[in-house]
Write an enzyme that holds these catalytic residues in place. Structure first.
Site, PDB file in Angstrom:
ATOM      1  N   GLU A 280       8.006   2.747  -5.911  1.00  0.00           N
ATOM      2  CA  GLU A 280       7.915   2.535  -4.390  1.00  0.00           C
ATOM      3  C   GLU A 280       7.812   3.621  -3.577  1.00  0.00           C
ATOM      4  O   GLU A 280       8.342   4.543  -3.892  1.00  0.00           O
ATOM      5  CB  GLU A 280       9.297   1.510  -4.216  1.00  0.00           C
ATOM      6  CG  GLU A 280       8.953  -0.044  -4.333  1.00  0.00           C
ATOM      7  CD  GLU A 280       8.427  -0.539  -3.121  1.00  0.00           C
ATOM      8  OE1 GLU A 280       7.688   0.411  -2.338  1.00  0.00           O
ATOM      9  OE2 GLU A 280       8.554  -1.692  -2.896  1.00  0.00           O
TER      10      GLU A 280
ATOM     11  N   ARG B 265       0.111   6.164   7.738  1.00  0.00           N
ATOM     12  CA  ARG B 265       0.153   6.388   6.279  1.00  0.00           C
ATOM     13  C   ARG B 265      -0.358   7.792   5.665  1.00  0.00           C
ATOM     14  O   ARG B 265       0.221   8.222   4.562  1.00  0.00           O
ATOM     15  CB  ARG B 265      -0.520   5.148   5.733  1.00  0.00           C
ATOM     16  CG  ARG B 265      -0.040   3.674   5.685  1.00  0.00           C
ATOM     17  CD  ARG B 265      -0.727   2.715   4.700  1.00  0.00           C
ATOM     18  NE  ARG B 265      -0.546   1.465   5.223  1.00  0.00           N
ATOM     19  CZ  ARG B 265       0.611   0.570   4.811  1.00  0.00           C
ATOM     20  NH1 ARG B 265       1.428   1.423   4.111  1.00  0.00           N
ATOM     21  NH2 ARG B 265       0.603  -0.407   5.080  1.00  0.00           N
TER      22      ARG B 265
ATOM     23  N   LYS C  40      17.310   3.924   1.790  1.00  0.00           N
ATOM     24  CA  LYS C  40      18.026   3.890   2.627  1.00  0.00           C
ATOM     25  C   LYS C  40      19.301   3.094   2.388  1.00  0.00           C
ATOM     26  O   LYS C  40      19.421   1.780   2.781  1.00  0.00           O
ATOM     27  CB  LYS C  40      17.494   3.326   3.992  1.00  0.00           C
ATOM     28  CG  LYS C  40      16.289   3.873   4.627  1.00  0.00           C
ATOM     29  CD  LYS C  40      15.963   3.221   5.833  1.00  0.00           C
ATOM     30  CE  LYS C  40      14.606   3.048   6.068  1.00  0.00           C
ATOM     31  NZ  LYS C  40      14.085   2.236   7.191  1.00  0.00           N
TER      32      LYS C  40
ATOM     33  N   LYS D 185       0.617  -1.278  -0.034  1.00  0.00           N
ATOM     34  CA  LYS D 185       0.017  -0.086  -0.123  1.00  0.00           C
ATOM     35  C   LYS D 185       0.836   1.463  -0.008  1.00  0.00           C
ATOM     36  O   LYS D 185       0.378   2.391  -0.456  1.00  0.00           O
ATOM     37  CB  LYS D 185      -0.805   0.077   1.263  1.00  0.00           C
ATOM     38  CG  LYS D 185      -1.836  -1.287   1.450  1.00  0.00           C
ATOM     39  CD  LYS D 185      -2.499  -1.002   3.027  1.00  0.00           C
ATOM     40  CE  LYS D 185      -2.886  -2.475   3.183  1.00  0.00           C
ATOM     41  NZ  LYS D 185      -3.281  -2.935   4.624  1.00  0.00           N
ATOM     42  N   GLY D 186       2.004   0.977   0.619  1.00  0.00           N
ATOM     43  CA  GLY D 186       3.056   2.288   0.654  1.00  0.00           C
ATOM     44  C   GLY D 186       3.244   3.231  -0.515  1.00  0.00           C
ATOM     45  O   GLY D 186       3.288   4.371  -0.197  1.00  0.00           O
TER      46      GLY D 186
ATOM     47  N   PHE E 281      13.535   4.769  10.916  1.00  0.00           N
ATOM     48  CA  PHE E 281      12.220   4.132  10.631  1.00  0.00           C
ATOM     49  C   PHE E 281      11.174   5.151  10.505  1.00  0.00           C
ATOM     50  O   PHE E 281      11.029   5.998  11.331  1.00  0.00           O
ATOM     51  CB  PHE E 281      11.655   2.969  11.670  1.00  0.00           C
ATOM     52  CG  PHE E 281      10.475   2.250  11.009  1.00  0.00           C
ATOM     53  CD1 PHE E 281      10.954   1.127  10.218  1.00  0.00           C
ATOM     54  CD2 PHE E 281       9.253   2.648  11.131  1.00  0.00           C
ATOM     55  CE1 PHE E 281       9.958   0.511   9.616  1.00  0.00           C
ATOM     56  CE2 PHE E 281       8.358   1.694  10.631  1.00  0.00           C
ATOM     57  CZ  PHE E 281       8.562   0.635   9.783  1.00  0.00           C
TER      58      PHE E 281
ATOM     59  N   ASP F  72      14.714  -0.521   1.249  1.00  0.00           N
ATOM     60  CA  ASP F  72      15.528  -0.738   2.528  1.00  0.00           C
ATOM     61  C   ASP F  72      16.528  -1.760   2.189  1.00  0.00           C
ATOM     62  O   ASP F  72      17.616  -1.553   1.716  1.00  0.00           O
ATOM     63  CB  ASP F  72      14.555  -0.929   3.470  1.00  0.00           C
ATOM     64  CG  ASP F  72      15.047  -1.244   4.866  1.00  0.00           C
ATOM     65  OD1 ASP F  72      15.619  -0.765   5.530  1.00  0.00           O
ATOM     66  OD2 ASP F  72      14.264  -2.157   5.861  1.00  0.00           O
TER      67      ASP F  72
HETATM   68  P1  IMP Z   1      13.057  -4.404   1.779  1.00  0.00           P
HETATM   69  O1  IMP Z   1      12.588  -5.518   1.009  1.00  0.00           O
HETATM   70  O2  IMP Z   1      13.853  -4.565   3.048  1.00  0.00           O
HETATM   71  O3  IMP Z   1      13.709  -3.026   0.880  1.00  0.00           O
HETATM   72  O4  IMP Z   1      11.901  -3.478   2.205  1.00  0.00           O
HETATM   73  C1  IMP Z   1      10.957  -2.780   1.569  1.00  0.00           C
HETATM   74  C2  IMP Z   1       9.738  -2.437   2.091  1.00  0.00           C
HETATM   75  O5  IMP Z   1       9.746  -2.323   3.719  1.00  0.00           O
HETATM   76  C3  IMP Z   1       9.113  -1.176   2.031  1.00  0.00           C
HETATM   77  O6  IMP Z   1       8.356  -1.019   0.724  1.00  0.00           O
HETATM   78  C4  IMP Z   1       8.217  -0.695   3.035  1.00  0.00           C
HETATM   79  O7  IMP Z   1       6.868  -1.435   3.064  1.00  0.00           O
HETATM   80  C5  IMP Z   1       8.966  -1.430   4.300  1.00  0.00           C
HETATM   81  N1  IMP Z   1       9.899  -0.510   4.869  1.00  0.00           N
HETATM   82  C6  IMP Z   1      11.142  -0.517   4.868  1.00  0.00           C
HETATM   83  N2  IMP Z   1      11.721   0.620   5.423  1.00  0.00           N
HETATM   84  C7  IMP Z   1      10.675   1.132   6.050  1.00  0.00           C
HETATM   85  C8  IMP Z   1      10.415   2.292   6.874  1.00  0.00           C
HETATM   86  O8  IMP Z   1      11.433   2.983   7.600  1.00  0.00           O
HETATM   87  N3  IMP Z   1       9.225   2.716   7.287  1.00  0.00           N
HETATM   88  C9  IMP Z   1       8.024   2.034   6.810  1.00  0.00           C
HETATM   89  N4  IMP Z   1       8.297   0.688   6.013  1.00  0.00           N
HETATM   90  C10 IMP Z   1       9.600   0.556   5.629  1.00  0.00           C
HETATM   91 MG    MG Z   2       6.298  -0.879   0.214  1.00  0.00          MG
END
Ligand code: IMP
Ligand code: MG
Length: 176
Positions: free
Chosen positions: A99, A165, A131, A43-44, A152, A103
């Site tokens: 996106e 959100r 990040k 949803k982000g 975060f 992260d």
């Molecule tokens: P990744 O697979 O670790 O890159 O995670 C990506 C997903 O993790 C993002 O699309 C977010 O949904 C969630 N995410 C990562 N960091 C944060 C944050 O700081 N706040 C909220 N959601 C996060």
């Molecule tokens: Mg996301």
């Protein structure tokens, strides 16, 4: 139950909106003469995609997909599942994945590979936040709104336990 915390303002609504406008202009220039097909990762990514799409001046089509990689907490599990697939095929289209944040990069790595196999004419990645210090797997990001430190963050589509959100700015969650 989420831990005791508060949210501190990090990137103001004005800053975020200004940057999204610039990204829309950049994409419109890069894809001049073409159509662009935006894929929102729910949803982000939804808040960012709506604002970005409004700032793109070439023809735009949209589709949505949902993958899960998170439980209720703040750490990526590395487990990725397609919860909702796209409605439209990608073959021959100039596709941009939109996106909220990158992260570890695990989610995107998996998603890029999957979408690449559907034979788009091109596939790029656009994220509001990145990040870089947290990266575990390599992903090539074509458009980045803001590179941020390892905190975060919430707001503009990003959640903490499904909350925040709807904040019109980006905040940092501080645990008390
Ligand atoms: P990744 O697979 O670790 O890159 O995670 C990506 C997903 O993790 C993002 O699309 C977010 O949904 C969630 N995410 C990562 N960091 C944060 C944050 O700081 N706040 C909220 N959601 C996060
Ligand atoms: Mg996301």
């Amino acid at each position: 139950m989420s831990a005791k915390h508060h949210v501190e303002m990090f990137l103001s609504e004005e800053k975020v909106d200004k940057r999204i406008k610039e990204m829309g202009e950049q994409i419109s220039r890069d894809y001049a003469g073409k159509n662009v097909h935006l894929i929102c990762v729910l949803k982000g990514g939804s808040f960012f995609m709506c604002e970005l799409a409004k700032r793109i001046t070439i023809p735009v089509t949209l589709d949505f997909m949902s993958v899960s990689s998170y439980g209720g907490g703040t750490e990526s599990s590395g487990v990725i599942r397609i919860v909702k697939d796209l409605d439209e095929p990608l073959e021959g289209k100039d596709v941009i994945i939109v996106e909220d944040i990158i992260d570890s990069g695990r989610t995107l790595k998996h998603l890029m590979k999957l979408l690449e196999s559907r034979k788009p004419a091109s596939l790029r990645l656009c994220t509001l936040l990145d990040k870089p210090d947290r990266r575990v797997v390599d992903v090539n990001v074509d458009y980045t709104g803001f590179a941020i430190p390892d905190e975060f963050v919430v707001g503009y589509g990003l959640d903490y336990d499904q909350m925040y959100r709807n904040l019109p700015y980006i905040g940092i969650v501080k645990f008390d």
